[in-house]
Motif scaffolding. Sequence first.
Motif, PDB file in Angstrom:
ATOM      1  N   ALA A 109       0.818  -1.207   0.000  1.00 33.38           N
ATOM      2  CA  ALA A 109       0.000   0.000   0.000  1.00 33.38           C
ATOM      3  C   ALA A 109       0.855   1.262   0.000  1.00 33.38           C
ATOM      4  O   ALA A 109       0.561   2.223  -0.717  1.00 33.38           O
ATOM      5  N   LEU A 110       1.929   1.276   0.802  1.00 32.74           N
ATOM      6  CA  LEU A 110       2.787   2.459   0.819  1.00 32.74           C
ATOM      7  C   LEU A 110       3.505   2.625  -0.510  1.00 32.74           C
ATOM      8  O   LEU A 110       3.600   3.744  -1.045  1.00 32.74           O
ATOM      9  N   LEU A 111       4.011   1.533  -1.078  1.00 35.16           N
ATOM     10  CA  LEU A 111       4.696   1.631  -2.357  1.00 35.16           C
ATOM     11  C   LEU A 111       3.779   2.160  -3.450  1.00 35.16           C
ATOM     12  O   LEU A 111       4.207   2.892  -4.344  1.00 35.16           O
ATOM     13  N   VAL A 112       2.493   1.804  -3.372  1.00 39.08           N
ATOM     14  CA  VAL A 112       1.520   2.334  -4.326  1.00 39.08           C
ATOM     15  C   VAL A 112       1.386   3.839  -4.160  1.00 39.08           C
ATOM     16  O   VAL A 112       1.359   4.599  -5.138  1.00 39.08           O
ATOM     17  N   VAL A 113       1.328   4.303  -2.925  1.00 39.76           N
ATOM     18  CA  VAL A 113       1.227   5.742  -2.668  1.00 39.76           C
ATOM     19  C   VAL A 113       2.484   6.461  -3.140  1.00 39.76           C
ATOM     20  O   VAL A 113       2.417   7.556  -3.709  1.00 39.76           O
ATOM     21  N   LEU A 114       3.646   5.856  -2.932  1.00 43.50           N
ATOM     22  CA  LEU A 114       4.894   6.488  -3.354  1.00 43.50           C
ATOM     23  C   LEU A 114       4.942   6.702  -4.864  1.00 43.50           C
ATOM     24  O   LEU A 114       5.645   7.594  -5.350  1.00 43.50           O
ATOM     25  N   GLU A 115       4.182   5.891  -5.604  1.00 44.21           N
ATOM     26  CA  GLU A 115       4.116   6.078  -7.056  1.00 44.21           C
ATOM     27  C   GLU A 115       3.510   7.428  -7.428  1.00 44.21           C
ATOM     28  O   GLU A 115       3.709   7.914  -8.535  1.00 44.21           O
ATOM     29  N   THR A 116       2.747   8.028  -6.522  1.00 47.32           N
ATOM     30  CA  THR A 116       2.088   9.304  -6.815  1.00 47.32           C
ATOM     31  C   THR A 116       2.964  10.509  -6.469  1.00 47.32           C
ATOM     32  O   THR A 116       2.576  11.647  -6.729  1.00 47.32           O
ATOM     33  N   LEU A 117       4.127  10.278  -5.872  1.00 49.06           N
ATOM     34  CA  LEU A 117       5.055  11.362  -5.581  1.00 49.06           C
ATOM     35  C   LEU A 117       5.911  11.664  -6.805  1.00 49.06           C
ATOM     36  O   LEU A 117       6.088  10.810  -7.683  1.00 49.06           O
ATOM     37  N   SER A 118       6.482  12.853  -6.836  1.00 48.80           N
ATOM     38  CA  SER A 118       7.484  13.136  -7.863  1.00 48.80           C
ATOM     39  C   SER A 118       8.732  12.312  -7.534  1.00 48.80           C
ATOM     40  O   SER A 118       8.941  11.905  -6.387  1.00 48.80           O
ATOM     41  N   PRO A 119       9.590  12.053  -8.529  1.00 48.58           N
ATOM     42  CA  PRO A 119      10.802  11.267  -8.237  1.00 48.58           C
ATOM     43  C   PRO A 119      11.643  11.853  -7.104  1.00 48.58           C
ATOM     44  O   PRO A 119      12.130  11.108  -6.245  1.00 48.58           O
ATOM     45  N   ARG A 157       5.626  13.919   2.997  1.00 51.95           N
ATOM     46  CA  ARG A 157       4.979  13.355   4.187  1.00 51.95           C
ATOM     47  C   ARG A 157       3.499  13.699   4.226  1.00 51.95           C
ATOM     48  O   ARG A 157       2.664  12.860   4.567  1.00 51.95           O
ATOM     49  N   ARG A 158       3.158  14.939   3.893  1.00 57.07           N
ATOM     50  CA  ARG A 158       1.749  15.343   3.883  1.00 57.07           C
ATOM     51  C   ARG A 158       0.969  14.551   2.840  1.00 57.07           C
ATOM     52  O   ARG A 158      -0.158  14.115   3.086  1.00 57.07           O
ATOM     53  N   HIS A 159       1.573  14.385   1.685  1.00 62.13           N
ATOM     54  CA  HIS A 159       0.916  13.648   0.607  1.00 62.13           C
ATOM     55  C   HIS A 159       0.663  12.201   1.023  1.00 62.13           C
ATOM     56  O   HIS A 159      -0.441  11.666   0.828  1.00 62.13           O
ATOM     57  N   VAL A 160       1.677  11.570   1.599  1.00 65.56           N
ATOM     58  CA  VAL A 160       1.535  10.179   2.022  1.00 65.56           C
ATOM     59  C   VAL A 160       0.506  10.058   3.141  1.00 65.56           C
ATOM     60  O   VAL A 160      -0.339   9.158   3.132  1.00 65.56           O
ATOM     61  N   ALA A 161       0.572  10.973   4.116  1.00 69.64           N
ATOM     62  CA  ALA A 161      -0.360  10.914   5.248  1.00 69.64           C
ATOM     63  C   ALA A 161      -1.807  11.050   4.792  1.00 69.64           C
ATOM     64  O   ALA A 161      -2.712  10.419   5.350  1.00 69.64           O
ATOM     65  N   ALA A 162      -2.029  11.863   3.765  1.00 68.69           N
ATOM     66  CA  ALA A 162      -3.392  12.085   3.276  1.00 68.69           C
ATOM     67  C   ALA A 162      -3.933  10.868   2.534  1.00 68.69           C
ATOM     68  O   ALA A 162      -5.152  10.666   2.465  1.00 68.69           O
ATOM     69  N   ARG A 163      -3.060  10.063   1.988  1.00 69.43           N
ATOM     70  CA  ARG A 163      -3.487   8.925   1.158  1.00 69.43           C
ATOM     71  C   ARG A 163      -3.197   7.567   1.796  1.00 69.43           C
ATOM     72  O   ARG A 163      -3.551   6.540   1.233  1.00 69.43           O
ATOM     73  N   ARG A 164      -2.573   7.582   2.951  1.00 78.87           N
ATOM     74  CA  ARG A 164      -2.161   6.329   3.585  1.00 78.87           C
ATOM     75  C   ARG A 164      -2.531   6.332   5.063  1.00 78.87           C
ATOM     76  O   ARG A 164      -1.686   6.535   5.926  1.00 78.87           O
ATOM     77  N   PRO A 165      -3.834   6.159   5.390  1.00 80.30           N
ATOM     78  CA  PRO A 165      -4.216   6.092   6.801  1.00 80.30           C
ATOM     79  C   PRO A 165      -3.553   4.902   7.471  1.00 80.30           C
ATOM     80  O   PRO A 165      -3.456   3.817   6.895  1.00 80.30           O
ATOM     81  N   ARG A 166      -3.073   5.121   8.706  1.00 81.69           N
ATOM     82  CA  ARG A 166      -2.407   4.053   9.434  1.00 81.69           C
ATOM     83  C   ARG A 166      -3.154   3.761  10.719  1.00 81.69           C
ATOM     84  O   ARG A 166      -3.533   4.669  11.447  1.00 81.69           O
ATOM     85  N   PHE A 167      -3.358   2.492  10.969  1.00 85.22           N
ATOM     86  CA  PHE A 167      -4.087   2.065  12.152  1.00 85.22           C
ATOM     87  C   PHE A 167      -3.137   1.297  13.063  1.00 85.22           C
ATOM     88  O   PHE A 167      -2.456   0.373  12.619  1.00 85.22           O
TER      89      PHE A 167
END
Length: 305
Positions: A109-119, A157-167
């Motif tokens: 799931a995190l690796l999928v979110v990282l795909e949405t970041l710039s390089p 970090r903001r981008h990941v936090a918004a798209r990657r809820p952690r429980f």
Amino acid sequence: MAGTAEMTDETFEEHRGLLFAVAYRMLGTAADSEDAVQDAWLRWSSADRSDVRDPRGYLVRITTNIALDRLRSARAQRETYVGPWLPEPMLTSPDVADDTELAESVSMALLVVLETLSPLERAVFVLKEAFGYPYAEIAAALDRSEASVRQLGTRARRHVAARRPRFAAEAAERRAATDRFLDAVVGGDVNRLMEVLAPDVTLWTDGGGKVRAAVRPILGAEKVARFIGAVAAAPYAGVDPADMRMRRTDVNGAPGLVIEGPDRTISAVTVEFDEEGRVHAIHMVANPDKLGAVAEGRELAVERP
């Protein structure tokens, strides 16, 4: 000269696992990561290392920049990919799942979110959050000012936090929840499967246009259960259900499922849970080009610097 060459080999091999771990988090595929590490070796072996005081930092810098170049090239190819593009799954040892931070750093799931970041954002995030490098060292590695790197890190970090809820569930709770899901899948019990799926569950399937897969994410418990039931009940990728074997193993830092045929690996499945322990995300990789590491039993060395 022979002694120098041996020392060069030994130094590089000492850090090979770390370099692969950095490249994998940057690129999301084992094959590309291995190529990046090999390129790093070529640069290392031919470089003037007389002024190198920190071989590990030097090698991480080389590998990160090679991965950056490869990631920029890969972006265009991934835009034309058939269906959702998912990272290549890799096996991990069971103790990785017991370390929440390490498990998260390689989760599908995190690796999928990282795909949405710039390089560049991805590079900063990986080096800072996964490996704990200070911003000053990251700035030197990327040949950027420390201020700009800090901005990249904050934005990432903001981008990941918004798209990657952690429980905050313990590893034992996550494993038990995964077992409930896998029991339902292996047993082919759609009703039981519905009980463990969150109403808003999403299923991503990556066939790469080479095997049957949904070209868009499947949303909702009923549709997801129906798709999984259909896959389990009919031949898939040329393999009859009676010839399939479902093997539980740890994939990308969490308990997962590997589906195998008589002569090949068919798919690898990972799941994510909501705060109530229900499955809210499923990633199923069936593209044969992305199953090599799992088929070989290759285990990702998850480590920090």
